[in-house]
Design an enzyme around this catalytic site. Structure first.
Site, PDB file in Angstrom:
ATOM      1  N   MET A 157      63.396  75.990  46.709  1.00  0.00           N
ATOM      2  CA  MET A 157      64.758  76.159  46.182  1.00  0.00           C
ATOM      3  C   MET A 157      65.784  75.679  47.207  1.00  0.00           C
ATOM      4  O   MET A 157      66.614  76.435  47.685  1.00  0.00           O
ATOM      5  CB  MET A 157      64.965  77.630  45.810  1.00  0.00           C
ATOM      6  CG  MET A 157      66.213  77.898  44.990  1.00  0.00           C
ATOM      7  SD  MET A 157      66.275  76.936  43.477  1.00  0.00           S
ATOM      8  CE  MET A 157      65.994  78.231  42.269  1.00  0.00           C
ATOM      9  N   GLY A 158      65.701  74.390  47.554  1.00  0.00           N
ATOM     10  CA  GLY A 158      66.742  73.782  48.398  1.00  0.00           C
ATOM     11  C   GLY A 158      67.799  73.167  47.496  1.00  0.00           C
ATOM     12  O   GLY A 158      67.993  73.597  46.356  1.00  0.00           O
ATOM     13  N   ARG A 159      68.453  72.134  48.011  1.00  0.00           N
ATOM     14  CA  ARG A 159      69.530  71.514  47.233  1.00  0.00           C
ATOM     15  C   ARG A 159      69.033  70.975  45.898  1.00  0.00           C
ATOM     16  O   ARG A 159      69.658  71.171  44.853  1.00  0.00           O
ATOM     17  CB  ARG A 159      70.145  70.368  48.047  1.00  0.00           C
ATOM     18  CG  ARG A 159      71.045  70.839  49.167  1.00  0.00           C
ATOM     19  CD  ARG A 159      71.392  69.677  50.079  1.00  0.00           C
ATOM     20  NE  ARG A 159      70.198  69.225  50.771  1.00  0.00           N
ATOM     21  CZ  ARG A 159      70.095  69.099  52.090  1.00  0.00           C
ATOM     22  NH1 ARG A 159      71.124  69.328  52.858  1.00  0.00           N
ATOM     23  NH2 ARG A 159      68.962  68.714  52.629  1.00  0.00           N
ATOM     24  N   ILE A 160      67.891  70.265  45.934  1.00  0.00           N
ATOM     25  CA  ILE A 160      67.419  69.645  44.695  1.00  0.00           C
ATOM     26  C   ILE A 160      66.893  70.724  43.748  1.00  0.00           C
ATOM     27  O   ILE A 160      67.144  70.688  42.543  1.00  0.00           O
ATOM     28  CB  ILE A 160      66.367  68.549  44.983  1.00  0.00           C
ATOM     29  CG1 ILE A 160      66.996  67.447  45.864  1.00  0.00           C
ATOM     30  CG2 ILE A 160      65.847  67.939  43.686  1.00  0.00           C
ATOM     31  CD1 ILE A 160      66.007  66.396  46.377  1.00  0.00           C
ATOM     32  N   THR A 239      58.556  65.204  42.458  1.00  0.00           N
ATOM     33  CA  THR A 239      59.452  64.147  42.952  1.00  0.00           C
ATOM     34  C   THR A 239      59.689  64.327  44.451  1.00  0.00           C
ATOM     35  O   THR A 239      60.642  63.780  44.992  1.00  0.00           O
ATOM     36  CB  THR A 239      60.822  64.196  42.235  1.00  0.00           C
ATOM     37  OG1 THR A 239      61.373  65.507  42.388  1.00  0.00           O
ATOM     38  CG2 THR A 239      60.711  63.854  40.764  1.00  0.00           C
ATOM     39  N   SER A 240      58.813  65.118  45.120  1.00  0.00           N
ATOM     40  CA  SER A 240      59.065  65.408  46.544  1.00  0.00           C
ATOM     41  C   SER A 240      58.305  64.424  47.428  1.00  0.00           C
ATOM     42  O   SER A 240      58.821  63.338  47.725  1.00  0.00           O
ATOM     43  CB  SER A 240      58.711  66.867  46.851  1.00  0.00           C
ATOM     44  OG  SER A 240      57.325  67.110  46.678  1.00  0.00           O
ATOM     45  N   ARG A 241      57.084  64.781  47.806  1.00  0.00           N
ATOM     46  CA  ARG A 241      56.215  63.862  48.536  1.00  0.00           C
ATOM     47  C   ARG A 241      54.811  64.012  47.958  1.00  0.00           C
ATOM     48  O   ARG A 241      54.358  65.122  47.672  1.00  0.00           O
ATOM     49  CB  ARG A 241      56.204  64.171  50.035  1.00  0.00           C
ATOM     50  CG  ARG A 241      57.467  63.714  50.787  1.00  0.00           C
ATOM     51  CD  ARG A 241      57.604  62.179  50.844  1.00  0.00           C
ATOM     52  NE  ARG A 241      58.779  61.737  51.582  1.00  0.00           N
ATOM     53  CZ  ARG A 241      59.966  61.443  51.035  1.00  0.00           C
ATOM     54  NH1 ARG A 241      60.146  61.557  49.730  1.00  0.00           N
ATOM     55  NH2 ARG A 241      60.969  61.021  51.794  1.00  0.00           N
ATOM     56  N   GLU A 270      50.998  55.958  48.759  1.00  0.00           N
ATOM     57  CA  GLU A 270      51.817  54.926  48.102  1.00  0.00           C
ATOM     58  C   GLU A 270      51.668  53.582  48.810  1.00  0.00           C
ATOM     59  O   GLU A 270      51.592  53.564  50.035  1.00  0.00           O
ATOM     60  CB  GLU A 270      53.292  55.363  48.111  1.00  0.00           C
ATOM     61  CG  GLU A 270      53.512  56.629  47.305  1.00  0.00           C
ATOM     62  CD  GLU A 270      54.938  57.170  47.425  1.00  0.00           C
ATOM     63  OE1 GLU A 270      55.831  56.454  47.928  1.00  0.00           O
ATOM     64  OE2 GLU A 270      55.160  58.316  47.010  1.00  0.00           O
ATOM     65  N   HIS A 288      58.170  56.008  42.698  1.00  0.00           N
ATOM     66  CA  HIS A 288      59.074  56.583  43.716  1.00  0.00           C
ATOM     67  C   HIS A 288      60.511  56.064  43.547  1.00  0.00           C
ATOM     68  O   HIS A 288      61.043  55.378  44.422  1.00  0.00           O
ATOM     69  CB  HIS A 288      58.549  56.300  45.140  1.00  0.00           C
ATOM     70  CG  HIS A 288      59.056  57.298  46.152  1.00  0.00           C
ATOM     71  ND1 HIS A 288      58.358  57.661  47.279  1.00  0.00           N
ATOM     72  CD2 HIS A 288      60.211  58.018  46.203  1.00  0.00           C
ATOM     73  CE1 HIS A 288      59.049  58.549  47.973  1.00  0.00           C
ATOM     74  NE2 HIS A 288      60.185  58.784  47.342  1.00  0.00           N
TER      75      HIS A 288
HETATM   76  C1  GLV Z   1      67.562  67.428  49.825  1.00  0.00           C
HETATM   77  O1  GLV Z   1      66.984  68.459  49.550  1.00  0.00           O
HETATM   78  C2  GLV Z   1      68.869  67.006  49.346  1.00  0.00           C
HETATM   79  O2  GLV Z   1      69.274  67.464  48.310  1.00  0.00           O
HETATM   80  O3  GLV Z   1      69.548  66.250  50.036  1.00  0.00           O
HETATM   81  C1  GLV Z   2      63.217  59.773  48.919  1.00  0.00           C
HETATM   82  O1  GLV Z   2      62.081  60.030  48.660  1.00  0.00           O
HETATM   83  C2  GLV Z   2      63.968  60.388  49.979  1.00  0.00           C
HETATM   84  O2  GLV Z   2      63.412  61.194  50.735  1.00  0.00           O
HETATM   85  O3  GLV Z   2      65.154  60.068  50.087  1.00  0.00           O
END
Ligand code: GLV
Ligand code: GLV
Length: 326
Positions: A157-160, A239-241, A270, A288
């Site tokens: 639960m960070g920004r994204i 969509t992370s890693r 990848e 990606h």
């Molecule tokens: C990363 O979690 C972002 O939103 O920049």
């Molecule tokens: C993309 O995967 C990023 O980390 O910006």
């Protein structure tokens, strides 16, 4: 003279800031729109004061030492920085920066696209239509799973993750999250999200979207035991890693019907994709492209350039990853 090495052509806005500040001759952009090889990186970085790499470039101690002692900043063109040996940079007094914030909503949009596409079998049904196989409307043709009103599970639960929660609210979903850090109870109430420990999180979520960085502790956080603990109707989105998910185990779970579908933007190795995943019709697979919009890639280029300008001018860079070197 200042030398700034950019490992791949990036949107002009970033390059312009650097050439306007340091002059056109200071900026060297790798000529081809291809991932550069290790040898090209070792050659290109020689004598550089600043490096602007992309997430496929492995920037380790050898690369840093190939630059020479004047290297002051590595401005990654990504929010994730697992491609950089940050400890080695810190030990050398080299600042590492990333591009947080500007890609948050864009990446959440892509995660949501994958979620919807996987739930409603968009990839599979589009392939069917294009193959000329559509003969008539069918009461049972391409039945998927509902998104609205279901339980959304946000892993990280960070920004994204927060941006995913906002979207899930619009779909009338119950929202669970799991993270090493718990939000303050007042934030949980305000955001309408409920913390669940991993077993409950896995058992109760209809959709799981992954938003953690790649760390030793998050590698293969989703593998065989997790898929076994999930609902048969569940959809997994990453969509992370890539290495956060065990791809071979995911392919088995998708094939055996242990979970319903998956939407992936990132992969363990990848640009290789596990051959068993490529065979899964219930996997939506994109290359990606989480942050890939005109607006966001341009903002990322500008942000990486701003970090370089600030560092080389002895000002405070906006997005330090290892601020202890400042
Ligand atoms: C990363 O979690 C972002 O939103 O920049
Ligand atoms: C993309 O995967 C990023 O980390 O910006």
């Amino acid at each position: 003279m200042t030398r700034i090495f950019i490992t791949r052509p990036i949107p002009d806005r970033g390059i312009r800031l650097l050439t306007d500040t340091f002059g056109p001759d200071a900026v060297i952009v790798a000529p081809n729109d291809l991932a550069i090889t290790r040898d090209e990186l070792l050659e290109g970085i020689r004598g550089a004061d600043a490096l602007l790499p992309i997430l496929t470039d492995t920037v380790d101690a050898t690369v840093m030492d190939a630059a020479g002692p004047q290297l002051k900043v590595i401005a990654n063109y990504a929010v994730g920085f697992n491609n950089i040996d940050v400890a080695a940079a810190t030990a050398r007094g080299i600042l590492v920066t990333n591009t947080p914030g500007v890609l948050t909503e864009t990446t959440a949009d892509l995660a949501w696209s994958l979620l919807m596409a996987a739930a409603r079998r968009i990839g599979e049904s589009e392939r069917y239509l294009r193959a000329g196989l559509w003969k008539s409307w069918g009461p049972q043709l391409f039945l998927g799973v509902d998104v609205h009103g279901q339980t959304m599970g946000i892993y990280g639960m960070g920004r994204i993750g927060l941006a995913i929660a906002h979207r899930a609210r619009g779909f009338g979903m119950r929202i669970l999250y799991n993270d090493v850090n718990r939000l303050a109870p007042s934030s949980e109430v305000e955001l309408g999200v409920v913390y669940a420990d991993k077993p409950d999180f896995l058992a109760e979520s209809d959709f799981i979207s992954i938003h953690v960085p790649l760390l030793p502790e998050t590698r293969h956080a989703f593998g065989e035991p997790e898929f076994r603990a999930m609902k048969k109707s569940a959809v997994l989105v990453n969509t992370s890693r890539g290495p956060v998910v065990d791809e071979a185990a995911l392919a088995r779970a998708l094939k055996s019907g242990q979970i319903f579908a998956a939407g992936l933007d990132v992969y363990e190795d990848e640009p290789a994709v596990h051959p068993d995943l490529l065979e899964c019709q219930n996997a939506v697979l994109v290359p990606h492209i989480g942050s890939a919009t005109h607006e966001t890639r341009s903002k990322m280029a500008h942000m990486a350039a701003q970090n370089i300008v600030a560092r080389l001018k002895g000002q405070k860079p906006p997005n330090p990853v290892n601020p202890q070197v400042l």
